[in-house]
Motif scaffolding. Structure first.
Motif, short mmCIF file in Angstrom:
data_model
loop_
_atom_site.label_atom_id
_atom_site.label_comp_id
_atom_site.label_asym_id
_atom_site.label_seq_id
_atom_site.Cartn_x
_atom_site.Cartn_y
_atom_site.Cartn_z
N GLY A 56 68.03 9.31 10.73
CA GLY A 56 69.18 8.44 10.85
C GLY A 56 68.81 7.01 11.15
O GLY A 56 67.66 6.60 10.99
N THR A 57 69.81 6.26 11.56
CA THR A 57 69.59 4.85 11.86
C THR A 57 69.42 4.63 13.35
O THR A 57 69.70 5.51 14.16
CB THR A 57 70.76 4.00 11.34
N PHE A 58 68.98 3.45 13.70
CA PHE A 58 68.87 3.07 15.11
C PHE A 58 69.26 1.61 15.23
O PHE A 58 69.28 0.87 14.25
CB PHE A 58 67.45 3.31 15.65
N ARG A 59 69.61 1.19 16.43
CA ARG A 59 69.98 -0.19 16.68
C ARG A 59 68.72 -1.04 16.78
O ARG A 59 67.71 -0.61 17.31
CB ARG A 59 70.78 -0.31 17.99
N ALA A 60 68.79 -2.25 16.26
CA ALA A 60 67.68 -3.20 16.36
C ALA A 60 68.26 -4.57 16.66
O ALA A 60 69.30 -4.96 16.12
CB ALA A 60 66.88 -3.24 15.07
N LEU A 61 67.60 -5.28 17.55
CA LEU A 61 67.97 -6.64 17.88
C LEU A 61 67.16 -7.56 16.98
O LEU A 61 65.94 -7.46 16.91
CB LEU A 61 67.67 -6.94 19.35
N LEU A 67 66.76 -20.52 11.64
CA LEU A 67 67.81 -20.00 10.77
C LEU A 67 68.10 -20.88 9.56
O LEU A 67 68.39 -20.39 8.48
CB LEU A 67 69.08 -19.80 11.59
N PHE A 68 68.02 -22.19 9.69
CA PHE A 68 68.50 -23.09 8.64
C PHE A 68 67.39 -23.67 7.77
O PHE A 68 67.48 -24.79 7.30
CB PHE A 68 69.34 -24.20 9.27
N THR A 69 66.36 -22.89 7.52
CA THR A 69 65.30 -23.30 6.59
C THR A 69 65.26 -22.30 5.44
O THR A 69 65.90 -21.27 5.47
CB THR A 69 63.93 -23.35 7.29
N SER A 70 64.47 -22.59 4.44
CA SER A 70 64.38 -21.68 3.30
C SER A 70 63.61 -20.41 3.64
O SER A 70 63.73 -19.41 2.95
CB SER A 70 63.72 -22.38 2.11
N ARG A 71 62.81 -20.43 4.70
CA ARG A 71 62.05 -19.26 5.12
C ARG A 71 62.23 -19.03 6.61
O ARG A 71 61.35 -19.35 7.41
CB ARG A 71 60.58 -19.44 4.79
N PRO A 72 63.38 -18.48 7.02
CA PRO A 72 63.62 -18.28 8.45
C PRO A 72 62.62 -17.29 9.05
O PRO A 72 62.15 -16.37 8.37
CB PRO A 72 65.04 -17.75 8.51
N ILE A 73 62.31 -17.49 10.30
CA ILE A 73 61.40 -16.62 11.04
C ILE A 73 62.23 -15.75 11.97
O ILE A 73 63.04 -16.28 12.75
CB ILE A 73 60.40 -17.44 11.86
N SER A 74 62.06 -14.43 11.88
CA SER A 74 62.83 -13.52 12.72
C SER A 74 61.90 -12.57 13.45
O SER A 74 60.83 -12.21 12.96
CB SER A 74 63.81 -12.70 11.88
N ILE A 75 62.36 -12.15 14.62
CA ILE A 75 61.69 -11.13 15.42
C ILE A 75 62.65 -9.94 15.47
O ILE A 75 63.83 -10.12 15.77
CB ILE A 75 61.40 -11.63 16.84
N VAL A 76 62.15 -8.74 15.18
CA VAL A 76 62.98 -7.54 15.21
C VAL A 76 62.51 -6.68 16.38
O VAL A 76 61.33 -6.35 16.47
CB VAL A 76 62.89 -6.75 13.90
N ILE A 77 63.44 -6.32 17.25
CA ILE A 77 63.13 -5.50 18.42
C ILE A 77 63.89 -4.18 18.25
O ILE A 77 65.11 -4.14 18.41
CB ILE A 77 63.56 -6.20 19.73
N PRO A 78 63.18 -3.10 17.88
CA PRO A 78 63.87 -1.82 17.70
C PRO A 78 64.33 -1.23 19.02
O PRO A 78 63.64 -1.36 20.04
CB PRO A 78 62.82 -0.93 17.04
N ARG A 79 65.50 -0.64 18.99
CA ARG A 79 66.06 0.08 20.13
C ARG A 79 66.04 -0.71 21.44
O ARG A 79 65.45 -0.27 22.42
CB ARG A 79 65.34 1.41 20.30
N PRO A 80 66.66 -1.88 21.47
CA PRO A 80 66.67 -2.65 22.74
C PRO A 80 67.50 -1.93 23.78
O PRO A 80 68.46 -1.25 23.46
CB PRO A 80 67.32 -3.98 22.33
N HIS A 81 67.13 -2.08 25.05
CA HIS A 81 67.86 -1.43 26.15
C HIS A 81 68.57 -2.46 26.98
O HIS A 81 68.18 -3.54 27.13
CB HIS A 81 66.92 -0.64 27.04
#
Length: 81
Positions: A56-61, A67-81
Motif C-alpha cells: 500500500g501507500t504511506f505518508r511522506a513529507l 520551488l520557483f526555478t526550473s529544477r526545484p530541489i526537494s527533500i522527501v521524508i517517508p513516514r514523518p511522526h
C-alpha cells in the motif's frame, strides 16, 4: 491552505496533516533566513522496496527548497511522526 509562514515544525505538521481531496501545503520558515514549501503526500513504495515494506501507500513529507526555478530541489521524508 495557508499563505502565512509557519515557524514551528509541530505546527507545520498539524496544519498540513488534515485529510482532504488534495494535498495540503504550507510555507515553513524555521528562522534560518529560508522559506520552504512543505506538503504531505501519499506515496507508493518504489520497485526496489517491494517486498521490504508493508504493501500500500504511506505518508511522506515533501519539503521543496527552491520551488520557483526550473529544477526545484526537494527533500522527501517517508513516514514523518
Amino acid at each position: 491552505m495557508t499563505t502565512n509562514d509557519i515557524h514551528d515544525a509541530r505546527q507545520l505538521i498539524a496544519e498540513i496533516n488534515i485529510p482532504t481531496e488534495r494535498p495540503r501545503w504550507a510555507w515553513w520558515a524555521p528562522g534560518d533566513a529560508t522559506r520552504y514549501h512543505a506538503t504531505l503526500i501519499n506515496a507508493a513504495p518504489s520497485a526496489s522496496m517491494v517486498g521490504t515494506a508493508p504493501g500500500g501507500t504511506f505518508r511522506a513529507l515533501v519539503i521543496t527548497i527552491d520551488l520557483f526555478t526550473s529544477r526545484p530541489i526537494s527533500i522527501v521524508i517517508p513516514r514523518p511522526h
